[in-house]
Design a protein around this motif. Structure first.
Motif, PDB file in Angstrom:
ATOM      1  N   CYS A  30       0.889  -1.707  -0.344  1.00  0.00           N
ATOM      2  CA  CYS A  30      -0.264   0.070   0.179  1.00  0.00           C
ATOM      3  C   CYS A  30       1.010   1.214  -0.144  1.00  0.00           C
ATOM      4  O   CYS A  30       0.922   2.506  -0.130  1.00  0.00           O
ATOM      5  N   THR A  31       2.579   1.415   0.601  1.00  0.00           N
ATOM      6  CA  THR A  31       2.532   2.522   0.822  1.00  0.00           C
ATOM      7  C   THR A  31       3.637   2.649   0.794  1.00  0.00           C
ATOM      8  O   THR A  31       5.045   3.556  -0.194  1.00  0.00           O
ATOM      9  N   PHE A  32       4.501   1.387  -0.679  1.00  0.00           N
ATOM     10  CA  PHE A  32       5.549   1.541  -1.027  1.00  0.00           C
ATOM     11  C   PHE A  32       5.902   2.521  -2.409  1.00  0.00           C
ATOM     12  O   PHE A  32       7.653   3.012  -2.612  1.00  0.00           O
ATOM     13  N   PRO A  33       5.120   3.369  -3.247  1.00  0.00           N
ATOM     14  CA  PRO A  33       5.646   4.919  -3.615  1.00  0.00           C
ATOM     15  C   PRO A  33       6.239   5.603  -2.706  1.00  0.00           C
ATOM     16  O   PRO A  33       6.776   6.429  -3.532  1.00  0.00           O
ATOM     17  N   LEU A  34       5.438   5.713  -1.641  1.00  0.00           N
ATOM     18  CA  LEU A  34       5.776   6.737  -0.503  1.00  0.00           C
ATOM     19  C   LEU A  34       7.461   6.214  -0.687  1.00  0.00           C
ATOM     20  O   LEU A  34       7.936   7.487  -0.414  1.00  0.00           O
ATOM     21  N   ASP A  35       7.382   5.264   0.435  1.00  0.00           N
ATOM     22  CA  ASP A  35       9.097   5.087   0.497  1.00  0.00           C
ATOM     23  C   ASP A  35      10.013   4.939  -0.373  1.00  0.00           C
ATOM     24  O   ASP A  35      10.998   5.550  -0.089  1.00  0.00           O
ATOM     25  N   THR A  36       9.450   5.000  -1.855  1.00  0.00           N
ATOM     26  CA  THR A  36      10.152   5.612  -3.216  1.00  0.00           C
ATOM     27  C   THR A  36      10.811   6.451  -3.325  1.00  0.00           C
ATOM     28  O   THR A  36      11.880   6.801  -3.009  1.00  0.00           O
ATOM     29  N   ALA A  37       9.687   7.142  -3.224  1.00  0.00           N
ATOM     30  CA  ALA A  37      10.180   8.849  -2.653  1.00  0.00           C
ATOM     31  C   ALA A  37      10.401   9.790  -1.850  1.00  0.00           C
ATOM     32  O   ALA A  37      11.579  10.397  -1.619  1.00  0.00           O
ATOM     33  N   LYS A  38      11.130   8.789  -0.614  1.00  0.00           N
ATOM     34  CA  LYS A  38      10.974   9.037   0.822  1.00  0.00           C
ATOM     35  C   LYS A  38      13.004   8.547   0.305  1.00  0.00           C
ATOM     36  O   LYS A  38      14.185   9.210   0.105  1.00  0.00           O
ATOM     37  N   GLY A  45      21.274  15.183  -3.919  1.00  0.00           N
ATOM     38  CA  GLY A  45      21.965  16.186  -3.541  1.00  0.00           C
ATOM     39  C   GLY A  45      23.680  15.676  -3.345  1.00  0.00           C
ATOM     40  O   GLY A  45      24.335  16.065  -2.706  1.00  0.00           O
ATOM     41  N   GLU A  46      23.294  14.283  -3.622  1.00  0.00           N
ATOM     42  CA  GLU A  46      24.038  13.756  -2.743  1.00  0.00           C
ATOM     43  C   GLU A  46      25.535  13.684  -3.963  1.00  0.00           C
ATOM     44  O   GLU A  46      25.937  13.446  -4.855  1.00  0.00           O
ATOM     45  N   VAL A  47      27.048  13.943  -2.498  1.00  0.00           N
ATOM     46  CA  VAL A  47      28.344  14.102  -4.142  1.00  0.00           C
ATOM     47  C   VAL A  47      28.313  12.515  -4.486  1.00  0.00           C
ATOM     48  O   VAL A  47      28.977  11.865  -3.493  1.00  0.00           O
ATOM     49  N   ARG A  48      28.944  12.290  -5.471  1.00  0.00           N
ATOM     50  CA  ARG A  48      29.065  10.536  -6.000  1.00  0.00           C
ATOM     51  C   ARG A  48      30.458  10.527  -6.295  1.00  0.00           C
ATOM     52  O   ARG A  48      31.096  11.304  -6.854  1.00  0.00           O
ATOM     53  N   ILE A  49      30.708   9.276  -6.066  1.00  0.00           N
ATOM     54  CA  ILE A  49      32.454   9.495  -6.794  1.00  0.00           C
ATOM     55  C   ILE A  49      32.497   8.118  -8.094  1.00  0.00           C
ATOM     56  O   ILE A  49      31.604   6.819  -7.838  1.00  0.00           O
ATOM     57  N   PRO A  50      32.525   8.775  -9.120  1.00  0.00           N
ATOM     58  CA  PRO A  50      32.814   9.709  -9.829  1.00  0.00           C
ATOM     59  C   PRO A  50      32.377  10.190  -9.705  1.00  0.00           C
ATOM     60  O   PRO A  50      30.888  11.014  -9.676  1.00  0.00           O
ATOM     61  N   ARG A  51      32.320  12.225  -9.325  1.00  0.00           N
ATOM     62  CA  ARG A  51      31.962  13.341  -9.115  1.00  0.00           C
ATOM     63  C   ARG A  51      31.425  13.649 -10.378  1.00  0.00           C
ATOM     64  O   ARG A  51      31.582  13.347 -11.347  1.00  0.00           O
ATOM     65  N   SER A  52      29.668  13.835 -10.340  1.00  0.00           N
ATOM     66  CA  SER A  52      29.243  14.361 -11.542  1.00  0.00           C
ATOM     67  C   SER A  52      28.071  15.718 -11.039  1.00  0.00           C
ATOM     68  O   SER A  52      28.043  16.280 -10.456  1.00  0.00           O
ATOM     69  N   THR A  53      27.947  16.699 -11.876  1.00  0.00           N
ATOM     70  CA  THR A  53      27.165  17.435 -12.390  1.00  0.00           C
ATOM     71  C   THR A  53      25.669  17.365 -12.144  1.00  0.00           C
ATOM     72  O   THR A  53      25.541  16.639 -13.311  1.00  0.00           O
ATOM     73  N   GLY A  54      24.945  17.013 -11.578  1.00  0.00           N
ATOM     74  CA  GLY A  54      23.357  16.886 -11.519  1.00  0.00           C
ATOM     75  C   GLY A  54      22.996  18.433 -10.836  1.00  0.00           C
ATOM     76  O   GLY A  54      23.350  18.652  -9.374  1.00  0.00           O
ATOM     77  N   THR A  55      21.434  18.282 -11.468  1.00  0.00           N
ATOM     78  CA  THR A  55      20.728  19.209 -10.650  1.00  0.00           C
ATOM     79  C   THR A  55      20.106  18.621 -10.299  1.00  0.00           C
ATOM     80  O   THR A  55      19.609  17.319  -9.618  1.00  0.00           O
ATOM     81  N   VAL A  56      18.829  19.640  -9.185  1.00  0.00           N
ATOM     82  CA  VAL A  56      17.952  19.323  -8.590  1.00  0.00           C
ATOM     83  C   VAL A  56      16.418  18.639  -9.335  1.00  0.00           C
ATOM     84  O   VAL A  56      16.045  19.443  -9.984  1.00  0.00           O
ATOM     85  N   GLU A  57      16.140  17.499  -8.921  1.00  0.00           N
ATOM     86  CA  GLU A  57      15.309  16.980  -9.469  1.00  0.00           C
ATOM     87  C   GLU A  57      13.928  16.569  -8.995  1.00  0.00           C
ATOM     88  O   GLU A  57      12.892  16.438  -9.634  1.00  0.00           O
ATOM     89  N   TYR A  58      13.652  16.550  -7.492  1.00  0.00           N
ATOM     90  CA  TYR A  58      13.002  15.815  -6.916  1.00  0.00           C
ATOM     91  C   TYR A  58      12.362  16.905  -6.284  1.00  0.00           C
ATOM     92  O   TYR A  58      13.352  17.522  -5.212  1.00  0.00           O
ATOM     93  N   ARG A  59      11.179  17.491  -5.888  1.00  0.00           N
ATOM     94  CA  ARG A  59      10.793  18.784  -5.223  1.00  0.00           C
ATOM     95  C   ARG A  59       9.601  17.974  -5.123  1.00  0.00           C
ATOM     96  O   ARG A  59       8.047  17.885  -5.526  1.00  0.00           O
ATOM     97  N   GLY A  60       9.564  18.334  -3.059  1.00  0.00           N
ATOM     98  CA  GLY A  60       8.653  17.751  -2.576  1.00  0.00           C
ATOM     99  C   GLY A  60       7.876  16.016  -2.820  1.00  0.00           C
ATOM    100  O   GLY A  60       8.655  16.114  -4.153  1.00  0.00           O
ATOM    101  N   VAL A  61       6.777  15.216  -1.969  1.00  0.00           N
ATOM    102  CA  VAL A  61       6.210  13.880  -1.797  1.00  0.00           C
ATOM    103  C   VAL A  61       5.781  13.939  -3.345  1.00  0.00           C
ATOM    104  O   VAL A  61       6.464  13.097  -4.324  1.00  0.00           O
ATOM    105  N   LEU A  62       4.891  15.061  -4.200  1.00  0.00           N
ATOM    106  CA  LEU A  62       4.080  14.568  -5.532  1.00  0.00           C
ATOM    107  C   LEU A  62       5.048  14.693  -6.304  1.00  0.00           C
ATOM    108  O   LEU A  62       4.592  14.061  -7.239  1.00  0.00           O
TER     109      LEU A  62
END
Length: 307
Positions: A30-38, A45-62
């Motif tokens: 019943c709640t798996f999509p909310l867990d995936t969104a979380k 915004g996590e800095v990954r190795i190797p570094r990559s230039t990423g933009t903020v993709e997600y805003r809010g739950v919906l």
């Protein structure tokens, strides 16, 4: 009376064990999509190795859910569900199904009621044992849920079994238990927030005769338990998610992951994804506890009918 009435014969430990696993699976469905969104919001915004230039993709739950559906398709909301259900059948069965039995072990003989200390110890014990047994399923679940957020867009694994094999081959068997310590800390806190709070609220409502032992009572107690668990466990949950999703060499240990999060996002970073966490954990608790109580009663009635 809403739902099945409490049986005169209490459920056995085996009934509670199986009912908890089934209830956990129902709640996950019943709640798996909310867990995936979380998860997506927590690793954003996590800095990954190797570094990559990423933009903020997600805003809010919906916004997160709609972005995933638009860019990856509706099936992405349930990515990792197989591992999630595997996790619940072992994880929920132990930490929830064995809670009452362990609570009795910590209760002094002759005591009229179970004290707070015994409840907390029981919650910590079953939570730690459950994490130790079910950690590989949690690692695979998080990897699948986070997969679409990778900058290269390449799928890490072709399926659940392939994920177990690939992680064990590339990162060693220890890779399947990545993040066990923060997960034990998280679930010790969540177990106290969920099970102990649910236990206390339900007992208080019944003793004060504000409600009877039925679905509305279970709903209120479960909702309160979900909120308390989210507030106290969110910081550990964010660190756990980032560490479990990290590639080899990204973080030296859990502490380095925590410090990297603190330096990059500040204290607010520990509550990334709080709204979906609460929506997910609150709704998960309501569905799980209501289902758990009813499944126990069904099991008892079925056994009495056969005898």
């Amino acid at each position: 009376m809403v739902g099945l009435k409490p049986p005169e014969v209490p459920p056995t430990a085996a009934m509670k064990f199986v009912s908890a696993g089934m209830a956990g699976c129902i709640a996950d469905l019943c709640t798996f999509p909310l867990d995936t969104a979380k998860v997506r919001l927590q690793i954003q915004g996590e800095v990954r190795i190797p570094r990559s230039t990423g933009t903020v993709e997600y805003r809010g739950v919906l916004g997160t859910l709609s972005t995933m559906v638009r860019t990856e398709g509706p099936r992405s909301l349930y990515s990792g569900l197989a591992a999630g259900l595997q996790r619940q059948m072992s994880f929920a069965s132990i930490r929830i199904g064995l809670y009452d039995s362990v609570k009795q072990l910590y209760t002094p003989k002759g005591a009229e009621s179970t004290g707070l200390a015994a409840r907390v110890l029981a919650g910590c014990t079953t939570g730690a044992v459950a994490v130790t047994c079910a950690q590989p399923t949690d690692v695979v679940k998080v990897r699948f849920q986070a997969n679409g957020a990778q900058s290269d867009g390449v799928r890490r694994y072709s399926g659940t079994v392939d994920a177990y094999r690939t992680i064990a081959r590339e990162e060693g068997v220890r890779g399947l238990w990545r993040g066990t310590l923060p997960n034990i800390a998280r679930n010790a806190i969540i177990n106290c927030g969920e099970l102990v709070t649910y236990d206390l609220i339900k007992d208080a409502l019944l003793r004060a005769q504000l409600m009877t032992d039925n679905v509305p009572c279970h709903f209120v107690a479960a909702f309160g338990a979900g909120f308390c668990a989210t507030v106290v466990a969110s910081p550990v949950d964010v660190v756990k998610t980032r560490y479990m999703n990290a590639g080899p060499g990204q973080y030296r240990n859990v502490l380095s992951c925590l410090l990297a999060l603190l330096m990059q996002d500040g204290l607010a970073g520990f509550y990334k994804g709080f709204v979906p966490s609460f929506l997910r954990l609150g709704s998960w608790n309501v569905v799980m506890f209501v289902s758990y109580e009813q499944l126990q009663r069904v099991a008892v009635l079925a056994r009495l009918a056969q005898s």
